[in-house]
Write an enzyme that holds these catalytic residues in place. Structure first.
Site, PDB file in Angstrom:
ATOM      1  N   GLY A  12       0.863  -1.140  -0.083  1.00 32.09           N
ATOM      2  CA  GLY A  12      -0.057  -0.035   0.090  1.00 32.09           C
ATOM      3  C   GLY A  12       0.808   1.121   0.096  1.00 32.09           C
ATOM      4  N   VAL A  14       1.274   3.639   2.366  1.00 27.34           N
ATOM      5  CA  VAL A  14       1.960   3.908   3.585  1.00 27.34           C
ATOM      6  C   VAL A  14       2.961   2.790   3.682  1.00 27.34           C
ATOM      7  CG1 VAL A  14       1.569   4.083   6.106  1.00 27.34           C
ATOM      8  CG2 VAL A  14      -0.133   5.011   4.711  1.00 27.34           C
ATOM      9  N   SER A  40      -1.722 -10.471  -3.194  1.00 34.05           N
ATOM     10  CA  SER A  40      -0.395  -9.860  -3.344  1.00 34.05           C
ATOM     11  C   SER A  40       0.691 -10.961  -3.179  1.00 34.05           C
ATOM     12  CB  SER A  40      -0.173  -8.494  -2.582  1.00 34.05           C
ATOM     13  OG  SER A  40      -1.233  -7.756  -2.859  1.00 34.05           O
ATOM     14  N   CYS A 130      -3.574  11.439   9.792  1.00 33.67           N
ATOM     15  CA  CYS A 130      -2.415  12.232   8.960  1.00 33.67           C
ATOM     16  C   CYS A 130      -2.653  13.754   9.341  1.00 33.67           C
ATOM     17  CB  CYS A 130      -2.524  12.097   7.690  1.00 33.67           C
ATOM     18  SG  CYS A 130      -4.200  11.701   7.078  1.00 33.67           S
ATOM     19  N   SER A 160      -4.303  10.909  -1.558  1.00 34.60           N
ATOM     20  CA  SER A 160      -3.506   9.690  -1.170  1.00 34.60           C
ATOM     21  C   SER A 160      -3.849   9.094   0.341  1.00 34.60           C
ATOM     22  CB  SER A 160      -2.138   9.979  -1.281  1.00 34.60           C
ATOM     23  OG  SER A 160      -1.508  11.053  -0.569  1.00 34.60           O
ATOM     24  N   LYS A 215     -11.753  13.116  14.833  1.00 32.23           N
ATOM     25  CA  LYS A 215     -10.402  12.622  15.162  1.00 32.23           C
ATOM     26  C   LYS A 215      -9.391  13.679  15.518  1.00 32.23           C
ATOM     27  CE  LYS A 215     -11.025   8.782  11.896  1.00 32.23           C
ATOM     28  NZ  LYS A 215     -10.355   8.339  10.639  1.00 32.23           N
ATOM     29  N   ARG A 236     -11.360  17.419   1.357  1.00 28.42           N
ATOM     30  CA  ARG A 236     -10.772  16.614   0.083  1.00 28.42           C
ATOM     31  C   ARG A 236     -10.419  17.587  -0.877  1.00 28.42           C
ATOM     32  NH1 ARG A 236      -7.839  12.515   1.845  1.00 28.42           N
ATOM     33  NH2 ARG A 236      -9.701  11.200   2.844  1.00 28.42           N
ATOM     34  N   HIS A 243      -0.891  17.261   2.494  1.00 30.05           N
ATOM     35  CA  HIS A 243      -2.027  17.865   3.211  1.00 30.05           C
ATOM     36  C   HIS A 243      -1.930  19.153   3.647  1.00 30.05           C
ATOM     37  CE1 HIS A 243      -3.871  14.039   3.123  1.00 30.05           C
ATOM     38  NE2 HIS A 243      -3.892  13.596   4.457  1.00 30.05           N
ATOM     39  N   ASN A 316       1.614  13.848   3.841  1.00 28.65           N
ATOM     40  CA  ASN A 316       0.719  13.043   4.754  1.00 28.65           C
ATOM     41  C   ASN A 316       1.204  11.239   4.834  1.00 28.65           C
ATOM     42  OD1 ASN A 316      -0.377  13.367   1.807  1.00 28.65           O
ATOM     43  ND2 ASN A 316      -1.526  11.649   2.250  1.00 28.65           N
TER      44      ASN A 316
HETATM   45  N1  LIG Z   1      -2.690   7.387   3.543  1.00 31.97           N
HETATM   46  C1  LIG Z   1      -2.431   8.325   4.484  1.00 31.97           C
HETATM   47  O1  LIG Z   1      -2.273   9.144   4.505  1.00 31.97           O
HETATM   48  C2  LIG Z   1      -2.619   7.600   5.805  1.00 31.97           C
HETATM   49  C3  LIG Z   1      -2.282   8.399   7.060  1.00 31.97           C
HETATM   50  C4  LIG Z   1      -2.351   7.650   8.334  1.00 31.97           C
HETATM   51  C5  LIG Z   1      -3.110   6.428   8.281  1.00 31.97           C
HETATM   52  N2  LIG Z   1      -3.287   5.857   7.305  1.00 31.97           N
HETATM   53  C6  LIG Z   1      -3.785   4.415   7.525  1.00 31.97           C
HETATM   54  O2  LIG Z   1      -2.722   3.588   7.203  1.00 31.97           O
HETATM   55  C7  LIG Z   1      -3.495   2.344   6.631  1.00 31.97           C
HETATM   56  C8  LIG Z   1      -3.239   2.127   5.049  1.00 31.97           C
HETATM   57  O3  LIG Z   1      -3.585   2.947   4.350  1.00 31.97           O
HETATM   58  P1  LIG Z   1      -2.896   3.045   2.905  1.00 31.97           P
HETATM   59  O4  LIG Z   1      -3.184   4.484   2.423  1.00 31.97           O
HETATM   60  O5  LIG Z   1      -1.472   2.561   2.722  1.00 31.97           O
HETATM   61  O6  LIG Z   1      -3.953   2.235   2.020  1.00 31.97           O
HETATM   62  P2  LIG Z   1      -3.682   1.338   0.509  1.00 31.97           P
HETATM   63  O7  LIG Z   1      -2.620   1.901  -0.251  1.00 31.97           O
HETATM   64  O8  LIG Z   1      -5.093   0.893   0.212  1.00 31.97           O
HETATM   65  O9  LIG Z   1      -3.038  -0.077   0.952  1.00 31.97           O
HETATM   66  C9  LIG Z   1      -3.577  -0.961   1.921  1.00 31.97           C
HETATM   67  C10 LIG Z   1      -2.525  -2.037   2.136  1.00 31.97           C
HETATM   68  O10 LIG Z   1      -3.381  -3.125   3.113  1.00 31.97           O
HETATM   69  C11 LIG Z   1      -3.275  -4.308   2.691  1.00 31.97           C
HETATM   70  N3  LIG Z   1      -4.572  -5.041   2.884  1.00 31.97           N
HETATM   71  C12 LIG Z   1      -5.875  -4.741   2.732  1.00 31.97           C
HETATM   72  N4  LIG Z   1      -6.701  -5.768   3.400  1.00 31.97           N
HETATM   73  C13 LIG Z   1      -5.733  -6.512   3.741  1.00 31.97           C
HETATM   74  C14 LIG Z   1      -6.091  -7.676   4.607  1.00 31.97           C
HETATM   75  N5  LIG Z   1      -7.438  -8.520   4.676  1.00 31.97           N
HETATM   76  N6  LIG Z   1      -4.826  -8.677   4.848  1.00 31.97           N
HETATM   77  C15 LIG Z   1      -3.851  -8.184   4.429  1.00 31.97           C
HETATM   78  N7  LIG Z   1      -3.518  -7.255   4.058  1.00 31.97           N
HETATM   79  C16 LIG Z   1      -4.565  -6.204   3.607  1.00 31.97           C
HETATM   80  C17 LIG Z   1      -3.052  -4.333   1.193  1.00 31.97           C
HETATM   81  O11 LIG Z   1      -2.517  -5.442   0.448  1.00 31.97           O
HETATM   82  P3  LIG Z   1      -3.001  -5.608  -0.941  1.00 31.97           P
HETATM   83  O12 LIG Z   1      -2.122  -4.851  -1.672  1.00 31.97           O
HETATM   84  O13 LIG Z   1      -2.771  -7.062  -0.884  1.00 31.97           O
HETATM   85  O14 LIG Z   1      -4.510  -5.760  -1.005  1.00 31.97           O
HETATM   86  C18 LIG Z   1      -2.200  -3.100   1.293  1.00 31.97           C
HETATM   87  O15 LIG Z   1      -0.864  -3.423   1.566  1.00 31.97           O
HETATM   88  C19 LIG Z   1      -5.226   2.674   6.826  1.00 31.97           C
HETATM   89  O16 LIG Z   1      -5.449   2.257   8.067  1.00 31.97           O
HETATM   90  C20 LIG Z   1      -5.166   4.131   6.743  1.00 31.97           C
HETATM   91  O17 LIG Z   1      -6.105   4.434   7.335  1.00 31.97           O
HETATM   92  C21 LIG Z   1      -3.186   6.397   6.081  1.00 31.97           C
END
Ligand SMILES: NC(=O)c1ccc[n+]([C@@H]2O[C@H](COP(=O)([O-])OP(=O)(O)OC[C@H]3O[C@@H](n4cnc5c(N)ncnc54)[C@H](OP(=O)(O)O)[C@@H]3O)[C@@H](O)[C@H]2O)c1
Length: 340
Positions: A12, A14, A40, A130, A160, A215, A236, A243, A316
């Protein structure tokens, strides 16, 4: 001797940044595992100049691993974080699942590094939202000097922050504007995001605010001071990464803008760029890939006693997520685990 580190969500946005930042900051890693969903399995991700093959989180055995950085969303976190924690691996979680749990510290190392020491109750440490992370980095040193009473913040949050599908949605919709036969139906968002702004992040609450706004209120109190009042509007915008926030602060004591600028210049994690001329401020495009929280447009708010306005921009995926998680791991290492 270094650490055995797991990155869950390694495919993902992050998770990939976590791997980059662990390598960039030379976190003392003895062994590293990249995990994602079964979909994956075997997908290659980079860790410095190495390539790792992604393993399945569902069947991974956390015994003997020291630290797991989780970035998989609340659903999978609920299932797998307790398993990792029970196996003796300290979980640093990016989802919102544990942030409000009194037995789980919520940590931004520039603000409350000592809080990591409370990790042992559940073997879990939470990473903030974030938009909160970058704001508290700016608020904390000002609060220490002049005691913040109230904050009014409006955010301009990049796509993102909603995961990799949201990045595709902005890209596809933008192309579809020029090629109207392409599909541009909103899927991740409720309205078109390309060439638009959407005053809605996360679900609506009973009082009309959104969960993202809630939050920011609750997390600021937990990280800095329960007495600080926060009024937030989260929006958004069609920006890929970075951000931005317009922040209005009311203090108990007088703090003039020159002193505020000096305090922020000295504060950890902050870069002040505030030239009061064309282009003398930071925009989201310029913060991408950086560690700093950038502060510009520092100025007195003359409509209230002891008021200040500022503009705050940060990556972010870095300070808002992956960098903060790695900084927590570094803090935990220095204060508690003491390896490496
Ligand atoms: N983006 C931000 O700015 C931000 C900031 C703070 C916190 N966060 C938090 O960080 C987390 C990830 O965000 P992201 O933006 O990186 O999301 P993302 O790009 O959609 O990536 C999600 C990741 O989680 C994996 N995943 C999803 N379902 C799964 C499952 N059932 N079992 C194992 N792995 C699973 C995905 O794997 P696959 O590729 O195999 O589906 C991928 O590696 C979320 O909780 C989000 O709220 C994000």
């Amino acid at each position: 001797m270094g650490y055995k580190v797991v990155v869950a969500g390694a495919t993902g946005n992050v998770g990939r940044e976590m791997l980059n930042i662990l390598a960039e900051r030379q976190f003392p890693v003895d062994e590293i595992a990249a995990l994602a969903s079964r979909r994956s399995l075997g997908t290659e991700v980079s860790f410095g100049d190495k390539t790792l093959k992604t393993q399945d989180l569902d069947t991974f055995d956390f015994s003997g691993w020291d630290i797991a950085l989780f970035a998989v969303g609340s659903g999978p976190t609920k299932e797998y974080a307790p398993k990792a924690a029970a196996a003796g691996c300290v979980v640093i979680d990016n989802s919102s699942l544990y942030r409000y749990d009194p037995d789980v510290p919520l940590v931004v190392p520039e603000c409350n590094p000592e809080a990591v020491e409370g990790y042992a109750k559940k073997n879990i440490i939470a990473n903030p939202n974030c938009s909160t992370a970058q704001m508290v980095v700016a608020l904390k040193p000002l609060h220490d000097r002049a005691k913040i009473k109230r904050v009014v913040v409006s955010t301009y949050q990049s796509v993102s922050g909603s995961g990799k599908e949201a990045i595709d949605e902005l890209w596809d919709q933008t192309k579809a504007i020029y090629n109207p036969t392409d599909d541009r139906e909103p899927k991740v968002y409720t309205k078109q995001i390309a060439f638009n702004v959407i005053p809605h992040i996360d679900v609506f609450m009973e009082d009309g605010s959104t969960k993202e706004e809630w939050k920011m209120v609750v997390e600021t109190k937990k990280i800095i001071d329960p007495a600080i009042k926060v009024s937030a509007t989260c929006v958004r915008v069609p920006v890929f990464v970075g951000h931005s926030e317009s922040i209005n602060i009311e203090f108990e004591d007088h703090l003039d803008e020159a002193e505020a600028r000096d305090i922020l210049r000295e504060a950890p994690g902050i870069m002040v760029i505030d030239k009061r001329e064309d282009g003398g401020y930071v925009t989201p495009i310029e913060c991408v890939g950086d560690y700093a929280t950038f502060i510009s447009r520092i100025r007195q708010d003359s409509t209230i006693d002891n008021g200040l306005n500022l503009w705050c921009v940060s990556d972010n995926l870095r300070k808002g997520a992956a960098l903060n998680a790695v900084q927590i791991a570094e803090t935990l290492g220095k204060r508690v685990l003491k390896k490496g």
